[in-house]
Design a protein around this motif. Structure first.
Motif, PDB file in Angstrom:
ATOM      1  N   MET A  92     -22.865 -19.951   2.355  1.00 54.91           N
ATOM      2  CA  MET A  92     -22.405 -19.025   3.394  1.00 54.91           C
ATOM      3  C   MET A  92     -23.458 -18.933   4.502  1.00 54.91           C
ATOM      4  N   ASP A 133     -21.161 -21.644   8.635  1.00 54.64           N
ATOM      5  CA  ASP A 133     -20.009 -21.778   7.747  1.00 54.64           C
ATOM      6  C   ASP A 133     -18.855 -20.883   8.199  1.00 54.64           C
ATOM      7  N   ILE A 134     -19.176 -19.625   8.512  1.00 51.30           N
ATOM      8  CA  ILE A 134     -18.127 -18.682   8.931  1.00 51.30           C
ATOM      9  C   ILE A 134     -17.497 -19.143  10.245  1.00 51.30           C
ATOM     10  N   ARG A 184     -15.153 -22.001   9.591  1.00 51.34           N
ATOM     11  CA  ARG A 184     -13.909 -21.548   8.957  1.00 51.34           C
ATOM     12  C   ARG A 184     -12.986 -20.869   9.975  1.00 51.34           C
ATOM     13  N   LEU A 186     -16.068 -13.396  16.677  1.00 52.00           N
ATOM     14  CA  LEU A 186     -16.733 -13.045  15.419  1.00 52.00           C
ATOM     15  C   LEU A 186     -17.740 -11.933  15.667  1.00 52.00           C
ATOM     16  N   SER A 201     -15.158  -9.979   5.573  1.00 52.92           N
ATOM     17  CA  SER A 201     -15.657 -11.171   4.866  1.00 52.92           C
ATOM     18  C   SER A 201     -14.638 -11.757   3.893  1.00 52.92           C
ATOM     19  N   GLU A 207      -9.678 -14.903   7.193  1.00 56.02           N
ATOM     20  CA  GLU A 207      -8.804 -16.051   7.462  1.00 56.02           C
ATOM     21  C   GLU A 207      -7.335 -15.627   7.497  1.00 56.02           C
ATOM     22  N   VAL A 218     -17.469  -9.585  10.125  1.00 55.08           N
ATOM     23  CA  VAL A 218     -18.032 -10.244   8.944  1.00 55.08           C
ATOM     24  C   VAL A 218     -19.520  -9.908   8.833  1.00 55.08           C
ATOM     25  N   ALA A 221     -21.253 -12.133   4.407  1.00 54.31           N
ATOM     26  CA  ALA A 221     -21.073 -13.586   4.371  1.00 54.31           C
ATOM     27  C   ALA A 221     -21.950 -14.303   5.400  1.00 54.31           C
ATOM     28  N   ILE A 222     -22.443 -13.555   6.383  1.00 57.56           N
ATOM     29  CA  ILE A 222     -23.361 -14.120   7.376  1.00 57.56           C
ATOM     30  C   ILE A 222     -24.813 -13.813   7.015  1.00 57.56           C
TER      31      ILE A 222
END
Length: 218
Positions: A1, A5-6, A9, A26, A190, A194, A206, A209-210
């Motif tokens: 993560m 990555d975020i 996605r 984001l 998080s 999606e 998020v 996850a970051i």
């Protein structure tokens, strides 16, 4: 993560959903994250962050704004009316406009200062007693009232109940926004961003996850 990555996605889901590249913003939720973790994300080039509390933002973002150009900070947590003026000086957007008293306070200060952050109205889609936000049945009237006060309402925000399918809540929020001509949809975190993007989210929030798991506060 991590940020890369975020971001990857998000771009992938945008493409699958037929959304324009970059149409989803984001918000890196930096609440209670140590400064060194926030600085690391800033150094990677990210510039949009979310905070839950006015006081924490006051201690963090003025210095970071001096150090890094183009930083934007959004308030994603509840706002007490007595902290509204301070919020005007700290945040580019407020995602938690959730009651008439707060809307009136924002309108008064906006008149006095001649400016106002972008606003998102929080909708309590799960109708949970412990959660802030206007009820879905009251949302249309509240949006109209805010517009009558010349408030810059850009969209809606929700936090689905933890034990329910989030897509139902995202779809409800999108429906309320559409019938009121609002484009902004602040929804998805998080675990479910999606799904939120596939249902029209323009802003996803998020954090862990970051940045990694939050550090407990002493």
């Amino acid at each position: 993560m991590g940020l890369e990555d975020i971001t990857s996605r998000i771009r992938s889901v945008e493409e699958k959903a037929g959304r324009a590249p970059g149409s989803v913003s984001l918000i890196a939720v930096s609440k209670v994250q140590p400064d060194e973790r926030v600085r690391a994300v800033l150094q990677q080039g990210h510039r949009l962050f979310g905070e839950n509390k006015v006081q924490e933002a006051q201690g963090k973002w003025p210095a970071f704004r001096e150090e890094f150009d183009g930083v934007k900070v959004h308030l994603i947590g509840p706002l007490q009316t007595n902290k509204t003026r301070a919020a005007f000086g700290l945040f580019d957007a407020i995602h938690s406009v959730d009651r008439p008293k707060l809307a009136k306070t924002i309108a008064r200060i906006a008149q006095e200062e001649g400016r106002c952050p972008d606003l998102f109205i929080q909708v309590n889609t799960g109708e949970e007693d412990q959660k802030a936000g206007v009820l879905p049945a009251d949302a249309d009237a509240f949006i109209a009232d805010c517009r009558e006060m010349d408030l810059p309402v850009r969209g809606l925000m929700c936090i689905p109940p933890v034990d329910e399918e989030p897509s139902l809540h995202f779809a409800l929020l999108a429906k309320i926004a559409h019938r009121n001509g609002l484009e902004g949809l602040s929804m998805g975190m998080s675990s479910d961003f999606e799904t939120a993007i596939a249902l029209g989210a323009t802003h996803v929030r998020v954090g862990s996850a970051i940045f990694g798991e939050r550090v407990p506060q002493g």
